[in-house]
Design an enzyme around this catalytic site. Sequence first.
Site, PDB file in Angstrom:
ATOM      1  N   TYR A   1       0.831  -1.223   0.000  1.00 14.31           N
ATOM      2  CA  TYR A   1       0.000   0.000   0.000  1.00 14.31           C
ATOM      3  C   TYR A   1       0.864   1.272   0.000  1.00 14.31           C
ATOM      4  O   TYR A   1       0.856   2.035  -0.971  1.00 14.31           O
ATOM      5  CB  TYR A   1      -0.932  -0.056   1.206  1.00 14.31           C
ATOM      6  CG  TYR A   1      -1.803   1.152   1.426  1.00 14.31           C
ATOM      7  CD1 TYR A   1      -2.393   1.839   0.368  1.00 14.31           C
ATOM      8  CD2 TYR A   1      -2.067   1.593   2.723  1.00 14.31           C
ATOM      9  CE1 TYR A   1      -3.220   2.937   0.597  1.00 14.31           C
ATOM     10  CE2 TYR A   1      -2.899   2.684   2.957  1.00 14.31           C
ATOM     11  CZ  TYR A   1      -3.459   3.356   1.894  1.00 14.31           C
ATOM     12  OH  TYR A   1      -4.273   4.441   2.126  1.00 14.31           O
TER      13      TYR A   1
ATOM     14  N   TYR B   1       3.169  -7.108  16.337  1.00 19.03           N
ATOM     15  CA  TYR B   1       3.412  -6.280  15.146  1.00 19.03           C
ATOM     16  C   TYR B   1       4.046  -4.957  15.555  1.00 19.03           C
ATOM     17  O   TYR B   1       5.085  -4.546  15.039  1.00 19.03           O
ATOM     18  CB  TYR B   1       2.102  -6.003  14.370  1.00 19.03           C
ATOM     19  CG  TYR B   1       2.211  -4.746  13.543  1.00 19.03           C
ATOM     20  CD1 TYR B   1       2.968  -4.737  12.381  1.00 19.03           C
ATOM     21  CD2 TYR B   1       1.634  -3.543  13.980  1.00 19.03           C
ATOM     22  CE1 TYR B   1       3.144  -3.558  11.656  1.00 19.03           C
ATOM     23  CE2 TYR B   1       1.806  -2.374  13.266  1.00 19.03           C
ATOM     24  CZ  TYR B   1       2.560  -2.379  12.111  1.00 19.03           C
ATOM     25  OH  TYR B   1       2.741  -1.217  11.418  1.00 19.03           O
TER      26      TYR B   1
ATOM     27  N   SER C   1       6.083   3.259  12.830  1.00 20.19           N
ATOM     28  CA  SER C   1       4.672   3.506  13.118  1.00 20.19           C
ATOM     29  C   SER C   1       4.522   4.251  14.438  1.00 20.19           C
ATOM     30  O   SER C   1       5.350   4.104  15.342  1.00 20.19           O
ATOM     31  CB  SER C   1       3.974   2.148  13.217  1.00 20.19           C
ATOM     32  OG  SER C   1       2.718   2.283  13.822  1.00 20.19           O
TER      33      SER C   1
ATOM     34  N   LYS D   1       8.151  -2.998  15.125  1.00 19.06           N
ATOM     35  CA  LYS D   1       8.543  -1.649  14.697  1.00 19.06           C
ATOM     36  C   LYS D   1       9.470  -1.025  15.742  1.00 19.06           C
ATOM     37  O   LYS D   1      10.473  -0.395  15.408  1.00 19.06           O
ATOM     38  CB  LYS D   1       7.308  -0.764  14.480  1.00 19.06           C
ATOM     39  CG  LYS D   1       6.428  -1.227  13.332  1.00 19.06           C
ATOM     40  CD  LYS D   1       7.160  -1.159  11.994  1.00 19.06           C
ATOM     41  CE  LYS D   1       6.361  -1.696  10.844  1.00 19.06           C
ATOM     42  NZ  LYS D   1       7.133  -1.821   9.608  1.00 19.06           N
TER      43      LYS D   1
END
Length: 339
Positions: free
Chosen positions: A12, A150, A125, A154
């Site tokens: 994306y 997740y 993020s 990061k």
Amino acid sequence: MKNILVTGGLGYIGSHTVIALQQAGFNVYIIDDLSNSQLEVWEKITAITGVQPIYYNIDLKDYNAVSVFFQSHKIDGIIHFAAYKAVGESVAKPLMYYRNNLLGLMNVLEAMEENQLDNFIFSSSCTVYGQADTMPINEMTPLKRPESPYGNTKKVGEEIIEDFIKITDKNAISLRYFNPVGSESKGLLGDLQIIPNNLMPYILQTAVGIRESLGVFGNDYETRDGTAVRDYIDVNDLADAHVKAIQRLLDGKNKSKLEFFNLGSGTGSTVLEIVTAFEQANNLKINYEIKPRRAGDIVQAYADYSFAKSELDWEPKTPLQISMQTAWKFQQQLDKVIE
Ligand code: UDP
């Protein structure tokens, strides 16, 4: 012409960044293992810009393959997106997330060292801040342990880069995104989530009739309307920030070997405000029902992007209304393909 490698360049944010790089005059190489993307994105990028980026299907966990790529190409800068990103899946399969996201990162860093390459941009993020105690969130806001594996990939990823940078002459920038939304103007590229993880794909699938209604997770938060607040930032604006960040490193304008930038719109929107924005932008109605709070959700997060503004000369340009329209265009394009 400078050669930039974009890992995860068919995803994306990656695909939008490839377009922005090409439009800024860079020669782009893409590495993507198609684990969460489709080869057609490669053709769509070419259709949009008129230039076909060079693409390799390489699993970044395979160091030999990574090493062969770097030995046979002259790369001036790397933008590293390739990573798994589904929060819920990461809770169920933590080792898969740590292995993929961290091993992929380490292999790219290792290959940089092996081939004397420099200039690394990391796709991070705002999840690294957890539920921050003060708003808006700037780069000095203390980090907290992210709620999900997740998110932790990061945070740990940034720490790995920091330790690596300390013992090398390399330069890196970590870009901490808030919530990306929208698509490029033709709606050809977007956030393809067959089983959605995020609010926007849920709204889109409800609008198109794949889902009967949108579940709004909690309306008893201490916010304007009781629903949780996030900072929704247009993906094209994010893509521009990557171009500026890599240019900063190529020009040697960075002020330290590792810099961090928050990328958000600077405005917090509640879930219900996003639903209304989508409805008004597209003249549609979204069925929704209030559901219990989602485990692990924070109450609010929105960015102070003034550091990116002063140092990268970046600021968000796309109004939320446009992001809502391009997102809807993308969903409608998808349906054309499926029919
Ligand atoms: N959300 C929601 N319904 C959904 C998906 C998300 O109400 O079907 C809410 C979610 O609880 C959060 C916000 O929308 O408050 C943004 O969620 P998303 O997963 O997109 O991003 P994140 O929570 O990672 O910031």
